[in-house]
Design a protein around this motif. Structure first.
Motif, PDB file in Angstrom:
ATOM      1  N   TYR A  42     -42.183  40.429  12.925  1.00 51.80           N
ATOM      2  CA  TYR A  42     -42.681  39.072  12.689  1.00 51.80           C
ATOM      3  C   TYR A  42     -43.873  38.707  13.571  1.00 51.80           C
ATOM      4  CZ  TYR A  42     -38.800  37.923   9.581  1.00 51.80           C
ATOM      5  OH  TYR A  42     -37.916  37.877   8.523  1.00 51.80           O
ATOM      6  N   GLY A  43     -44.417  39.687  14.276  1.00 50.53           N
ATOM      7  CA  GLY A  43     -45.610  39.406  15.078  1.00 50.53           C
ATOM      8  C   GLY A  43     -45.432  39.559  16.570  1.00 50.53           C
ATOM      9  N   ALA A  47     -45.134  35.601  18.777  1.00 52.72           N
ATOM     10  CA  ALA A  47     -44.845  34.829  17.569  1.00 52.72           C
ATOM     11  C   ALA A  47     -43.432  34.270  17.549  1.00 52.72           C
ATOM     12  CB  ALA A  47     -45.067  35.700  16.328  1.00 52.72           C
ATOM     13  N   THR A  48     -42.526  34.898  18.271  1.00 56.47           N
ATOM     14  CA  THR A  48     -41.102  34.591  18.104  1.00 56.47           C
ATOM     15  C   THR A  48     -40.407  34.050  19.343  1.00 56.47           C
ATOM     16  OG1 THR A  48     -40.476  36.864  18.697  1.00 56.47           O
ATOM     17  CG2 THR A  48     -40.902  36.419  16.359  1.00 56.47           C
ATOM     18  N   LYS A  88     -49.600  29.452  19.846  1.00 60.50           N
ATOM     19  CA  LYS A  88     -49.643  30.767  19.194  1.00 60.50           C
ATOM     20  C   LYS A  88     -48.563  30.880  18.119  1.00 60.50           C
ATOM     21  CE  LYS A  88     -51.578  33.327  23.123  1.00 60.50           C
ATOM     22  NZ  LYS A  88     -51.341  34.398  24.116  1.00 60.50           N
ATOM     23  N   GLN A  89     -47.370  30.366  18.421  1.00 57.73           N
ATOM     24  CA  GLN A  89     -46.276  30.503  17.463  1.00 57.73           C
ATOM     25  C   GLN A  89     -46.483  29.603  16.243  1.00 57.73           C
ATOM     26  OE1 GLN A  89     -42.491  30.483  19.738  1.00 57.73           O
ATOM     27  NE2 GLN A  89     -43.700  31.455  21.351  1.00 57.73           N
ATOM     28  N   TYR A  92     -49.059  31.502  14.219  1.00 61.39           N
ATOM     29  CA  TYR A  92     -48.437  32.622  13.519  1.00 61.39           C
ATOM     30  C   TYR A  92     -47.630  32.145  12.308  1.00 61.39           C
ATOM     31  CZ  TYR A  92     -49.304  36.618  16.661  1.00 61.39           C
ATOM     32  OH  TYR A  92     -49.880  37.654  17.366  1.00 61.39           O
ATOM     33  N   MET A  94     -44.719  30.525  12.468  1.00 57.91           N
ATOM     34  CA  MET A  94     -43.289  30.643  12.741  1.00 57.91           C
ATOM     35  C   MET A  94     -42.657  29.292  13.066  1.00 57.91           C
ATOM     36  SD  MET A  94     -42.757  33.863  12.324  1.00 57.91           S
ATOM     37  CE  MET A  94     -41.192  34.277  13.090  1.00 57.91           C
TER      38      MET A  94
END
Length: 255
Positions: A42-43, A47-48, A88-89, A92, A94
């Motif tokens: 997922y990156g 990202a997570t 960033k997330q 992305y 998310m």
């Protein structure tokens, strides 16, 4: 039986390191047992990362964590670094972030969390194999503790900025395996103690940074004792023997 040792404030202090050990073992097993690979799908961690931290709220349909709640969950982290990580997330795809700072999982983020729950199901089943009865007993006891903690918070009134109220109750869809229930209930209970600790060091005139730098000694001991007192409330939901059983069960789990 020495009931003095089993008083709620005493058990609050004794259970904390045991709960930390078991929770961290489960989360580490999740990372090493497929969680890291899943994150890359997922990156990566960029990202997570906060989805993992906030999984028990954001995995719920419509689940949200508001700005003050997020600040409480991350109170020991650099707020500027946290904002950059959130940026960033969101980029992305998310996380969604509302204009008021409220966070929720995107469709892609929710898919990641569903897969993460499955990873945690697999690894906790292996990690705690042979302890089914013990795990089930702890799940039941922790459920009572969390329910009572929520009642106490409701009675006292939540002015915002509580990590526990941001994260409780944990999302537990039908069919959630006992190992995942144990992992997530322990994690949520840890937030209750984290709020108690923050209240204790704030009352002693500290900030998150200054208390983290506080060396062992009488002042730190006093803060820990006050933390135990503030964290004791939910343990009134269990009898003295049940408190001791919970402590023994945590100590017996591998990890």
């Amino acid at each position: 039986m020495n009931t003095v040792e089993l008083a709620p404030h005493r058990i609050a202090g004794l259970l904390a390191p045991a709960a930390d050990r078991v929770f961290r073992a489960g989360m580490l097993a999740g990372r090493d047992g497929g969680g890291a690979v899943l994150a890359q799908k997922y990156g990566g961690i960029a990202a997570t990362g906060f989805l993992v931290d906030l999984r028990t709220r954001l995995a719920a349909p419509g689940g949200k964590v508001d700005g003050p709640g997020f600040a409480a969950v991350t109170r020991y982290q650099d707020p500027v670094a946290c904002r950059r990580a959130l940026d960033k997330q969101v980029a992305y795809g998310m996380l969604h972030r509302g204009t008021d700072g409220t966070l929720s999982a995107s469709e892609r983020g929710a898919a990641f969390l569903a897969e993460l729950y499955q990873v945690h199901a697999d690894v906790t089943e292996e990690l705690w194999a042979g302890h089914d009865e013990r795990v089930s007993r702890m799940v039941a006891a922790l459920g009572r503790l969390l329910s009572y903690a929520l009642v106490l918070v409701d009675e006292e009134g939540d002015a915002g900025g509580s990590a526990f109220t941001a994260m409780a109750p944990p999302y537990e869809p039908d069919g959630t395996p006992s190992g995942v229930l144990l992992l997530n209930r322990l994690g949520t209970l840890r937030y209750h103690r984290a709020d108690a600790h923050a209240a204790a060091w704030a009352a002693a005139g500290h900030t998150a940074a200054s208390v983290a730098a506080l060396p062992p000694g009488p002042e730190r001991t006093a803060i820990e004792l006050e933390t135990n007192r503030r964290a004791a409330g939910p343990y009134a939901a269990l009898g003295a023997e049940e408190r001791l059983t919970l402590l023994a069960d945590l100590a017996a789990l591998p990890g």
